[in-house]
Design a protein around this motif. Structure first.
Motif, PDB file in Angstrom:
ATOM      1  N   ASP A   1       0.795  -1.222   0.000  1.00  0.00           N
ATOM      2  CA  ASP A   1       0.000   0.000   0.000  1.00  0.00           C
ATOM      3  C   ASP A   1       0.828   1.273   0.000  1.00  0.00           C
ATOM      4  O   ASP A   1       0.277   2.377  -0.044  1.00  0.00           O
ATOM      5  CB  ASP A   1      -0.965   0.009   1.190  1.00  0.00           C
ATOM      6  CG  ASP A   1      -0.283  -0.383   2.494  1.00  0.00           C
ATOM      7  OD1 ASP A   1       0.944  -0.577   2.482  1.00  0.00           O
ATOM      8  OD2 ASP A   1      -0.987  -0.484   3.518  1.00  0.00           O
ATOM      9  N   GLY A   2       2.162   1.183   0.060  1.00  0.00           N
ATOM     10  CA  GLY A   2       2.956   2.397   0.025  1.00  0.00           C
ATOM     11  C   GLY A   2       4.339   2.212   0.600  1.00  0.00           C
ATOM     12  O   GLY A   2       4.788   1.081   0.846  1.00  0.00           O
ATOM     13  N   ARG A   3       5.021   3.313   0.834  1.00  0.00           N
ATOM     14  CA  ARG A   3       6.351   3.283   1.428  1.00  0.00           C
ATOM     15  C   ARG A   3       6.584   4.564   2.208  1.00  0.00           C
ATOM     16  O   ARG A   3       5.918   5.590   1.984  1.00  0.00           O
ATOM     17  CB  ARG A   3       7.435   3.115   0.367  1.00  0.00           C
ATOM     18  CG  ARG A   3       7.539   4.292  -0.598  1.00  0.00           C
ATOM     19  CD  ARG A   3       8.767   4.168  -1.483  1.00  0.00           C
ATOM     20  NE  ARG A   3       8.881   5.285  -2.406  1.00  0.00           N
ATOM     21  CZ  ARG A   3      10.024   5.722  -2.913  1.00  0.00           C
ATOM     22  NH1 ARG A   3      11.160   5.143  -2.572  1.00  0.00           N
ATOM     23  NH2 ARG A   3      10.042   6.730  -3.752  1.00  0.00           N
ATOM     24  N   ALA A   4       7.548   4.509   3.130  1.00  0.00           N
ATOM     25  CA  ALA A   4       7.903   5.677   3.930  1.00  0.00           C
ATOM     26  C   ALA A   4       9.406   5.707   4.119  1.00  0.00           C
ATOM     27  O   ALA A   4      10.043   4.672   4.340  1.00  0.00           O
ATOM     28  CB  ALA A   4       7.197   5.637   5.285  1.00  0.00           C
ATOM     29  N   ILE A   5       9.976   6.894   4.013  1.00  0.00           N
ATOM     30  CA  ILE A   5      11.396   7.123   4.272  1.00  0.00           C
ATOM     31  C   ILE A   5      11.499   8.268   5.277  1.00  0.00           C
ATOM     32  O   ILE A   5      10.958   9.356   5.044  1.00  0.00           O
ATOM     33  CB  ILE A   5      12.164   7.496   2.988  1.00  0.00           C
ATOM     34  CG1 ILE A   5      12.060   6.388   1.948  1.00  0.00           C
ATOM     35  CG2 ILE A   5      13.632   7.789   3.309  1.00  0.00           C
ATOM     36  CD1 ILE A   5      12.616   6.785   0.590  1.00  0.00           C
ATOM     37  N   PHE A   6      12.178   8.030   6.378  1.00  0.00           N
ATOM     38  CA  PHE A   6      12.393   9.077   7.384  1.00  0.00           C
ATOM     39  C   PHE A   6      13.879   9.123   7.715  1.00  0.00           C
ATOM     40  O   PHE A   6      14.384   8.315   8.493  1.00  0.00           O
ATOM     41  CB  PHE A   6      11.585   8.806   8.650  1.00  0.00           C
ATOM     42  CG  PHE A   6      10.097   8.782   8.434  1.00  0.00           C
ATOM     43  CD1 PHE A   6       9.462   9.772   7.696  1.00  0.00           C
ATOM     44  CD2 PHE A   6       9.326   7.763   8.965  1.00  0.00           C
ATOM     45  CE1 PHE A   6       8.098   9.746   7.486  1.00  0.00           C
ATOM     46  CE2 PHE A   6       7.955   7.731   8.773  1.00  0.00           C
ATOM     47  CZ  PHE A   6       7.336   8.728   8.030  1.00  0.00           C
TER      48      PHE A   6
ATOM     49  N   ILE B   1      -2.505   3.594  11.768  1.00  0.00           N
ATOM     50  CA  ILE B   1      -2.950   3.317  10.401  1.00  0.00           C
ATOM     51  C   ILE B   1      -2.811   1.825  10.141  1.00  0.00           C
ATOM     52  O   ILE B   1      -1.816   1.198  10.539  1.00  0.00           O
ATOM     53  CB  ILE B   1      -2.126   4.133   9.378  1.00  0.00           C
ATOM     54  CG1 ILE B   1      -2.369   5.627   9.569  1.00  0.00           C
ATOM     55  CG2 ILE B   1      -2.472   3.726   7.954  1.00  0.00           C
ATOM     56  CD1 ILE B   1      -1.493   6.507   8.706  1.00  0.00           C
ATOM     57  N   ASP B   2      -3.787   1.249   9.493  1.00  0.00           N
ATOM     58  CA  ASP B   2      -3.775  -0.171   9.163  1.00  0.00           C
ATOM     59  C   ASP B   2      -2.980  -0.357   7.874  1.00  0.00           C
ATOM     60  O   ASP B   2      -3.518  -0.296   6.768  1.00  0.00           O
ATOM     61  CB  ASP B   2      -5.213  -0.683   9.009  1.00  0.00           C
ATOM     62  CG  ASP B   2      -5.275  -2.184   8.809  1.00  0.00           C
ATOM     63  OD1 ASP B   2      -4.230  -2.838   9.015  1.00  0.00           O
ATOM     64  OD2 ASP B   2      -6.348  -2.693   8.430  1.00  0.00           O
ATOM     65  N   THR B   3      -1.684  -0.577   8.017  1.00  0.00           N
ATOM     66  CA  THR B   3      -0.797  -0.645   6.863  1.00  0.00           C
ATOM     67  C   THR B   3       0.308  -1.658   7.103  1.00  0.00           C
ATOM     68  O   THR B   3       0.665  -1.947   8.254  1.00  0.00           O
ATOM     69  CB  THR B   3      -0.173   0.736   6.588  1.00  0.00           C
ATOM     70  OG1 THR B   3       0.812   0.624   5.550  1.00  0.00           O
ATOM     71  CG2 THR B   3       0.499   1.300   7.822  1.00  0.00           C
ATOM     72  N   ALA B   4       0.861  -2.166   5.997  1.00  0.00           N
ATOM     73  CA  ALA B   4       2.002  -3.078   6.082  1.00  0.00           C
ATOM     74  C   ALA B   4       3.312  -2.327   6.281  1.00  0.00           C
ATOM     75  O   ALA B   4       4.352  -2.941   6.537  1.00  0.00           O
ATOM     76  CB  ALA B   4       2.083  -3.927   4.814  1.00  0.00           C
ATOM     77  N   VAL B   5       3.291  -1.007   6.151  1.00  0.00           N
ATOM     78  CA  VAL B   5       4.491  -0.184   6.337  1.00  0.00           C
ATOM     79  C   VAL B   5       4.571   0.193   7.812  1.00  0.00           C
ATOM     80  O   VAL B   5       3.959   1.159   8.261  1.00  0.00           O
ATOM     81  CB  VAL B   5       4.438   1.081   5.458  1.00  0.00           C
ATOM     82  CG1 VAL B   5       5.762   1.834   5.546  1.00  0.00           C
ATOM     83  CG2 VAL B   5       4.128   0.714   4.013  1.00  0.00           C
ATOM     84  N   ARG B   6       5.338  -0.568   8.588  1.00  0.00           N
ATOM     85  CA  ARG B   6       5.338  -0.341  10.032  1.00  0.00           C
ATOM     86  C   ARG B   6       5.919   1.015  10.408  1.00  0.00           C
ATOM     87  O   ARG B   6       5.590   1.591  11.436  1.00  0.00           O
ATOM     88  CB  ARG B   6       6.083  -1.456  10.758  1.00  0.00           C
ATOM     89  CG  ARG B   6       7.598  -1.423  10.652  1.00  0.00           C
ATOM     90  CD  ARG B   6       8.231  -2.516  11.507  1.00  0.00           C
ATOM     91  NE  ARG B   6       9.674  -2.391  11.598  1.00  0.00           N
ATOM     92  CZ  ARG B   6      10.530  -2.882  10.732  1.00  0.00           C
ATOM     93  NH1 ARG B   6      10.067  -3.530   9.684  1.00  0.00           N
ATOM     94  NH2 ARG B   6      11.837  -2.734  10.878  1.00  0.00           N
ATOM     95  N   GLN B   7       6.815   1.554   9.541  1.00  0.00           N
ATOM     96  CA  GLN B   7       7.391   2.864   9.824  1.00  0.00           C
ATOM     97  C   GLN B   7       6.354   3.984   9.760  1.00  0.00           C
ATOM     98  O   GLN B   7       6.553   5.054  10.329  1.00  0.00           O
ATOM     99  CB  GLN B   7       8.523   3.189   8.840  1.00  0.00           C
ATOM    100  CG  GLN B   7       9.796   2.404   9.068  1.00  0.00           C
ATOM    101  CD  GLN B   7       9.754   1.032   8.438  1.00  0.00           C
ATOM    102  OE1 GLN B   7       8.746   0.642   7.851  1.00  0.00           O
ATOM    103  NE2 GLN B   7      10.850   0.294   8.544  1.00  0.00           N
ATOM    104  N   LEU B   8       5.271   3.730   9.052  1.00  0.00           N
ATOM    105  CA  LEU B   8       4.310   4.804   8.817  1.00  0.00           C
ATOM    106  C   LEU B   8       3.509   5.122  10.065  1.00  0.00           C
ATOM    107  O   LEU B   8       3.451   6.265  10.504  1.00  0.00           O
ATOM    108  CB  LEU B   8       3.380   4.431   7.659  1.00  0.00           C
ATOM    109  CG  LEU B   8       2.464   5.530   7.156  1.00  0.00           C
ATOM    110  CD1 LEU B   8       3.259   6.774   6.813  1.00  0.00           C
ATOM    111  CD2 LEU B   8       1.703   5.041   5.927  1.00  0.00           C
ATOM    112  N   ALA B   9       2.866   4.139  10.671  1.00  0.00           N
ATOM    113  CA  ALA B   9       2.036   4.462  11.827  1.00  0.00           C
ATOM    114  C   ALA B   9       1.610   3.214  12.582  1.00  0.00           C
ATOM    115  O   ALA B   9       0.463   3.076  12.966  1.00  0.00           O
ATOM    116  CB  ALA B   9       0.804   5.254  11.402  1.00  0.00           C
TER     117      ALA B   9
END
Length: 303
Positions: free
Chosen positions: A50-55, A249-257
């Motif tokens: 569902d997406g990606r996150a970079i911090f 947030i219900d997401t597979a990207v754990r970094q997101l939320a």
């Protein structure tokens, strides 16, 4: 008894209205004011269907908090945050800390120091990209508290509303109004033989329709806190805390939320009868969903 004001300073989670533990209710007579400065160092990335996150960078939040009592049982408080994202200055310190204790650095030593690269690509949401230093007013918070029980086991119920005065494009606000309800207990009895006071908190935040991953945002987020506080001298209190929250947030990207558990060591130093200084070091105990480390400093005064 007031624990360290810890919260998750992940760029994607600090925009929501999750409450801090506040401890005992305010007493009538004086208004207290605090300058809370939190500095987080972030270096993480993740992706999913569902997406990606970079911090990669630093987030500093400076908040002005006011707190007082309307009666013997009823208190009020407001918090006005200013959110600043930058490349930061703590990359070298974090790398040295990881090397000293043999901790994994996730490729940190191969990345440029002082870089700011915050990016969120999420299905159905506009891309959020922050690559240069930016600062913005965050979401204002206001709360009321009612002391339900006094004595050695003091219990206070609190309600807070977070207003959407920040901007999701600047990762300074969620774009929605959030509301929280929680209970806190200050237990001076159970560990009194050791001279230790315990603080406990449990509650829930109902999220408004935010601008980040709106379709997958959780409606309810649960929060909790456990703290132990040991007065070493009349002027110094050592504090150890665990603060946690569930998925945002219900997401597979754990970094997101995703949910997080934060561990904090620190203390409070009384500078005078009316002023104090809180210092804390906050570590991510779960991995990925909170900053590697957060430095917390609070300068407070009773007016």
């Amino acid at each position: 008894e007031q624990p360290l004001g810890v919260r998750n300073l992940s760029p994607a989670i600090q925009i929501y209205g999750l409450p801090r533990a506040l401890g005992a209710a305010a007493r009538p007579g004086r208004i207290s004011t605090s300058l809370i400065v939190e500095h987080a160092n972030n270096f993480t990335a993740g992706s999913g269907d569902d997406g990606r996150a970079i911090f990669d960078g630093s987030t500093t939040v400076a908040s002005l908090a006011l707190r007082g009592a309307l009666s013997e049982r009823l208190e009020w408080g407001v918090e006005i945050p200013y959110v600043h994202h930058s490349g930061g200055f703590t990359d070298g310190f974090i790398e040295a800390f990881h090397d000293l204790f043999g901790l994994p650095d996730g490729g940190r030593d191969g990345a440029p120091r002082g870089r700011l690269n915050y990016r969120i690509d999420y299905a159905g949401s506009p891309v959020i990209a922050i690559g240069s230093t930016a600062g913005d007013l965050g979401d204002l918070r206001g709360w009321l508290g009612l002391r339900l029980l006094g004595g050695d086991r003091e219990v206070t119920a609190r309600a807070m509303v977070k207003a959407p005065t920040g901007s999701v494009d600047e990762l300074s606000g969620s774009g929605a109004t959030d509301a929280s309800l929680w209970l806190e207990m200050v237990d001076r009895r159970t560990l009194s033989g050791a001279g230790v006071t315990a603080t406990v908190m449990a509650g829930v935040t109902r999220l408004g329709d935010g601008d980040l991953a709106a379709l997958d945002q959780r409606e309810l987020v649960y929060v909790g806190h456990l703290g132990l506080h040991w007065p070493v001298t009349d002027r110094l209190i050592l504090r150890g805390q665990i603060d946690a929250h569930s998925d945002v947030i219900d997401t597979a990207v754990r970094q997101l939320a995703n949910g997080a558990v934060l561990g904090t060591l620190g203390g409070t130093l009384a500078l005078s009868r009316r002023t104090w200084l809180d210092l804390g070091l906050v570590e991510d105990l779960t991995g990925g969903s909170a900053p590697d480390v957060v430095f917390l400093l609070t300068l407070g005064a009773r007016l």
